[in-house]
Motif scaffolding. Structure first.
Motif, PDB file in Angstrom:
ATOM      1  N   HIS A 153       0.881  -1.319  -0.096  1.00 22.36           N
ATOM      2  CA  HIS A 153       0.096   0.076   0.034  1.00 22.36           C
ATOM      3  C   HIS A 153       0.936   1.378   0.014  1.00 22.36           C
ATOM      4  O   HIS A 153       2.123   1.257   0.117  1.00 22.36           O
ATOM      5  CB  HIS A 153      -0.739  -0.077   1.295  1.00 22.36           C
ATOM      6  CG  HIS A 153      -0.200  -0.069   2.457  1.00 22.36           C
ATOM      7  ND1 HIS A 153      -0.231  -1.359   3.382  1.00 22.36           N
ATOM      8  CD2 HIS A 153       0.685   0.968   3.093  1.00 22.36           C
ATOM      9  CE1 HIS A 153       0.618  -0.898   4.547  1.00 22.36           C
ATOM     10  NE2 HIS A 153       1.153   0.346   4.311  1.00 22.36           N
ATOM     11  N   GLU A 155      -4.414   1.671  -1.376  1.00 20.91           N
ATOM     12  CA  GLU A 155      -3.911   0.987  -2.520  1.00 20.91           C
ATOM     13  C   GLU A 155      -4.794   1.247  -3.580  1.00 20.91           C
ATOM     14  O   GLU A 155      -5.844   1.591  -3.441  1.00 20.91           O
ATOM     15  CB  GLU A 155      -3.837  -0.587  -2.226  1.00 20.91           C
ATOM     16  CG  GLU A 155      -4.973  -1.184  -1.487  1.00 20.91           C
ATOM     17  CD  GLU A 155      -4.550  -2.574  -1.045  1.00 20.91           C
ATOM     18  OE1 GLU A 155      -3.865  -3.231  -1.914  1.00 20.91           O
ATOM     19  OE2 GLU A 155      -5.138  -3.004   0.027  1.00 20.91           O
ATOM     20  N   ASP A 156      -4.040   1.077  -4.793  1.00 17.73           N
ATOM     21  CA  ASP A 156      -4.962   1.477  -6.077  1.00 17.73           C
ATOM     22  C   ASP A 156      -4.174   0.940  -7.272  1.00 17.73           C
ATOM     23  O   ASP A 156      -3.350   0.984  -7.411  1.00 17.73           O
ATOM     24  CB  ASP A 156      -4.873   2.889  -6.252  1.00 17.73           C
ATOM     25  CG  ASP A 156      -5.756   3.450  -7.572  1.00 17.73           C
ATOM     26  OD1 ASP A 156      -7.053   3.347  -7.208  1.00 17.73           O
ATOM     27  OD2 ASP A 156      -5.175   3.507  -8.637  1.00 17.73           O
ATOM     28  N   SER A 167      -4.750   1.035 -10.666  1.00 20.63           N
ATOM     29  CA  SER A 167      -4.564   1.825 -11.826  1.00 20.63           C
ATOM     30  C   SER A 167      -3.205   2.653 -11.554  1.00 20.63           C
ATOM     31  O   SER A 167      -2.225   2.820 -12.479  1.00 20.63           O
ATOM     32  CB  SER A 167      -5.640   2.713 -11.998  1.00 20.63           C
ATOM     33  OG  SER A 167      -5.684   3.585 -11.242  1.00 20.63           O
ATOM     34  N   ALA A 191      -4.306   8.808 -11.776  1.00 19.49           N
ATOM     35  CA  ALA A 191      -4.469   7.837 -10.852  1.00 19.49           C
ATOM     36  C   ALA A 191      -4.489   8.493  -9.251  1.00 19.49           C
ATOM     37  O   ALA A 191      -5.274   8.152  -8.556  1.00 19.49           O
ATOM     38  CB  ALA A 191      -3.664   6.897 -11.106  1.00 19.49           C
ATOM     39  N   VAL A 239      -7.332   8.827  -6.626  1.00 15.74           N
ATOM     40  CA  VAL A 239      -7.236   8.220  -5.427  1.00 15.74           C
ATOM     41  C   VAL A 239      -7.692   9.198  -4.109  1.00 15.74           C
ATOM     42  O   VAL A 239      -8.124   9.009  -3.282  1.00 15.74           O
ATOM     43  CB  VAL A 239      -5.907   7.467  -4.855  1.00 15.74           C
ATOM     44  CG1 VAL A 239      -5.568   7.197  -3.600  1.00 15.74           C
ATOM     45  CG2 VAL A 239      -5.692   6.238  -5.961  1.00 15.74           C
ATOM     46  N   ARG A 269     -11.294   9.779  -4.008  1.00 12.03           N
ATOM     47  CA  ARG A 269     -11.841   8.745  -3.216  1.00 12.03           C
ATOM     48  C   ARG A 269     -11.688   8.856  -1.955  1.00 12.03           C
ATOM     49  O   ARG A 269     -12.793   8.270  -1.084  1.00 12.03           O
ATOM     50  CB  ARG A 269     -11.337   7.544  -4.191  1.00 12.03           C
ATOM     51  CG  ARG A 269     -11.773   6.179  -3.473  1.00 12.03           C
ATOM     52  CD  ARG A 269     -11.729   5.011  -4.460  1.00 12.03           C
ATOM     53  NE  ARG A 269     -10.778   4.868  -5.338  1.00 12.03           N
ATOM     54  CZ  ARG A 269      -9.596   4.507  -4.951  1.00 12.03           C
ATOM     55  NH1 ARG A 269      -9.528   3.678  -3.736  1.00 12.03           N
ATOM     56  NH2 ARG A 269      -8.685   4.377  -5.763  1.00 12.03           N
TER      57      ARG A 269
END
Lengths: 145, 145
Positions: free
Chosen positions: A96, A111-112, A114, B118, B122, B125
């Motif tokens: 992460h 965490e992602d 993309s 990205a 994030v 979000r």
DNA sequence: ATGACTGCAAAGCCTTTGCACGCAA
DNA sequence: TTGCGTGCAAAGGCTTTGCAGTCAT
């Protein structure tokens, strides 16, 4: 993050240390165990607090952290100004990143997929042999906003 | 990176310092000028080398760097182990990230639009008010591979 | 038995702080 | 004139190193 995952890391780490020719010293093992109890970045001084009662010296903690980092078992980060912190590198590759609140210092993991894809694409394009990467977002967390 | 861009930053920085109530001291101005000559991260000690002949004290450099960072004019990074380095934050928002070779220490700047997208996705979000972000890729550069 | 491992204390290194003088406003 | 800004030197704080005793192999 499950208990199984933590133990997996500890076993992986101890195995790799042995393979690298290190003996199974008490201090180093204590550091590995302590690290396996944390799911996010810890500083050397925090580990020192935890391990003091087990009579582990501060120097041994720093030495163990350096060895673990060299073997690719730990990722070194700069948490607060001028203080290093360490985080397990899972053998499976899962990991992460962190959003850090500039006001309260809180560290929020995220965490992602993309984001990961974009990073890999970049390192490929640069012909850079990327072993690790870290993303840090700084700003104000929802509590402090 | 053009000369115009550098000057833009210097003017922007001096203006913001003044707006924040700072006087136009010689040391601080020298630090701003020195920073405007660098297109990638510089350490405080490197600036000290450059500014020593201009009789700028090390403490003043550190003080100026901290003020500039507070005003959002500089991004603080950890280049090598335990050493902070600083990089201009352009008023236009343009910026790059770094790939750092673990072997030779070389710092290779890069930029990538999808990576930026990205990261923004994030932070949205997470409802985290992101002011800054940094991405560091570590590994072996093409020369050392 | 041999040499790695460890704890303790001292040293290092980058960074910050205290203080008196100088300079901007 | 006021008090911010600055240089110098000293202090801080995290990290590393030296050393002699201890323990793993």
């Amino acid at each position: 993050m499950t208990t199984a995952t933590r133990n997996r890391w500890a076993e992986h780490a101890l195995g790799k240390l042995q393979a690298a020719g290190y003996r199974r010293g008490g201090a180093r093992t204590a550091v590995v165990e302590a690290l396996s109890r944390h799911d996010c970045a810890v500083t050397a001084l925090e580990l020192d607090d935890e391990l003091r009662r087990r009579k582990v010296g501060r120097a041994s903690i720093y030495r163990a952290l350096e060895q673990l980092e060299q073997l690719g078992l730990l990722r070194r980060l700069e948490a607060s100004r001028g203080v290093a912190s360490y985080e397990r590198i899972e053998p499976g590759g899962e990991h992460h990143h962190h959003a850090i609140c500039s006001q309260c210092g809180r560290m929020i993991p995220f965490e992602d997929a993309s984001l990961e894809r974009a990073i890999h694409a970049v390192s490929d394009r640069m012909s850079f042999d990327a072993a690790e990467h870290e993303v840090t977002i700084r700003g104000r967390c929802d509590r402090c906003a």
